[in-house]
Design an enzyme around this catalytic site. Sequence first.
Site, PDB file in Angstrom:
ATOM      1  N   GLN A 211       0.825  -1.204   0.000  1.00 28.94           N
ATOM      2  CA  GLN A 211       0.000   0.000   0.000  1.00 28.94           C
ATOM      3  C   GLN A 211       0.864   1.260   0.000  1.00 28.94           C
ATOM      4  O   GLN A 211       1.916   1.321   0.647  1.00 28.94           O
ATOM      5  CB  GLN A 211      -0.915   0.008   1.222  1.00 28.94           C
ATOM      6  CG  GLN A 211      -1.862  -1.172   1.309  1.00 28.94           C
ATOM      7  CD  GLN A 211      -3.043  -1.048   0.358  1.00 28.94           C
ATOM      8  OE1 GLN A 211      -3.118  -0.114  -0.421  1.00 28.94           O
ATOM      9  NE2 GLN A 211      -3.967  -1.995   0.425  1.00 28.94           N
ATOM     10  N   CYS A 333     -10.403  -0.929  -2.898  1.00 27.05           N
ATOM     11  CA  CYS A 333      -9.883   0.374  -3.333  1.00 27.05           C
ATOM     12  C   CYS A 333     -10.780   0.981  -4.405  1.00 27.05           C
ATOM     13  O   CYS A 333     -10.436   2.011  -4.987  1.00 27.05           O
ATOM     14  CB  CYS A 333      -8.449   0.238  -3.845  1.00 27.05           C
ATOM     15  SG  CYS A 333      -8.271  -0.860  -5.270  1.00 27.05           S
TER      16      CYS A 333
END
Length: 374
Positions: A211, A333
Site C-alpha cells: 500500500q 480500493c
Amino acid sequence: MQCSYFDAAACRSCTLMGQAYTDQLAAKQQHCAHLLAGYPELSWLPAVPSRESGYRNKAKMVVSGTVEEPTLGILDADGHGVDLTSCGITAQELRDTFPSLAAFVTRARLTPYDVPRRRGELKYVLLTASPDGELMLRLVLRSTESVVRIRKHLPWLLDALPRLAVVTVNLQPQHKAVLEGEEEIVLTERATLRMPVGDAVLHLRPQSFFQTNTDIASALYRQGREWVDEADPASVWDLYCGVGGFALHRAGRGRSVTGIEISAEAVASAETSRDEAGLEGLTFLAGDATAFALAAPGPPELVIVNPPRRGVGAQLAAWLETSGVRRVIYSSCNARSLASDLAAMPSLRPTRARVLDMFPQTTHYEVITLLERA
C-alpha cells in the site's frame, strides 16, 4: 495543501489539490455511502484521515533529460520530462534522495530513455521508504548495457545514501507503457525491505505490491484484526493477500490461516515475514484466488478479500454467495466494484464499514466492510 506543480499545470495527478482536506474526506465518505445506500442496516465507523502531505511511501519517477542534466518526474504530452522532485505528497525521506540519485545518473553515465525517439537506457527510478527510514531503489533499464557501470559506482551511492538497504536493476526492454519487466537483478546483499506495520514486520521484495500510505495501511490491518478477533474463527482465508498484511496480523492462537496471491514475489515476501515471526498455522500459496476457492473442499469460517480495482468478479462472488461462509471482510480500493460484487452476494449483508483515506488530494480511497450471512 497547495502545490506549485498543480498551480502551474505541470502536474494535475492530484485532482483535489487545493481543496480543504475536511471537505475531501467528507466527500469520499458521502460517495461511498451513496454507492452502498441499498443497505440500510449498514453501520458506518468514523472515516480514518491521513496526513495531507508527505504520505506516499513510494516514488515512481520517469527519468528524462540528459546524462548531464537528468529530470526525475513525469512526462508531458510531448514525451518530455517534467521535474517533480519537490512533490509535496511524497515522503520527505524520498525527496531527500533525489539530488543524489540525479548525481548518480550522471556519474554512472546512465542515458535517460527518450520516449519520442526510442533511445536511451534508464526508464524509471522506483523508490520505496520503510517506516524505519530504510530505502529500496529499483532502476528500470532497457538492457544490461549499463549494469557494470552501476555496480562500479554503487559504493558511492550507498555512501551518499546510507539508508539505502536494497538496490536492484529491473529490465524492461519493450517500448510501451509497462512500468517494469520480469527480470530483476539484485545488487545489494539484502533483497528485501523491512516494513514494520502494526503488529507485524512485513518483508517487501522488489516486485511485491504494498500500500502507498503506510499509516493508513496500518489502520486498515488494525480494523481487519479487530473484526477477525471479534469473530474468533478457527480458519481464515486471506485472498489476494499480497505480502500478507491481513494474514500476518491474525495468525496464531491455534488459528489456521491461508493466504493466496497470484504474485510469487509477494508470496516469497510473506513467507519471509512468517518465518521471521515464527508464526505457526500460517500458509501462503501462489495462485489465483478464484481457482483456489472453487477447488477447495469447503469454506473456512471467515474469508478476507482484498482484490484489485476490478473487484472479486462474478465467479468468486457466486462462490462466496453459495459457500456457506458466515463472515467476509472485504477491503476495496474501488467502491463501485465493491457495490457490484455485493449485489452478486445478497446473502452476505454488509453490517459495518469504514472509509480510510489512502490517497489524499485525489478522489480515491479505501473502504473496508464486514459482511455477515443473513
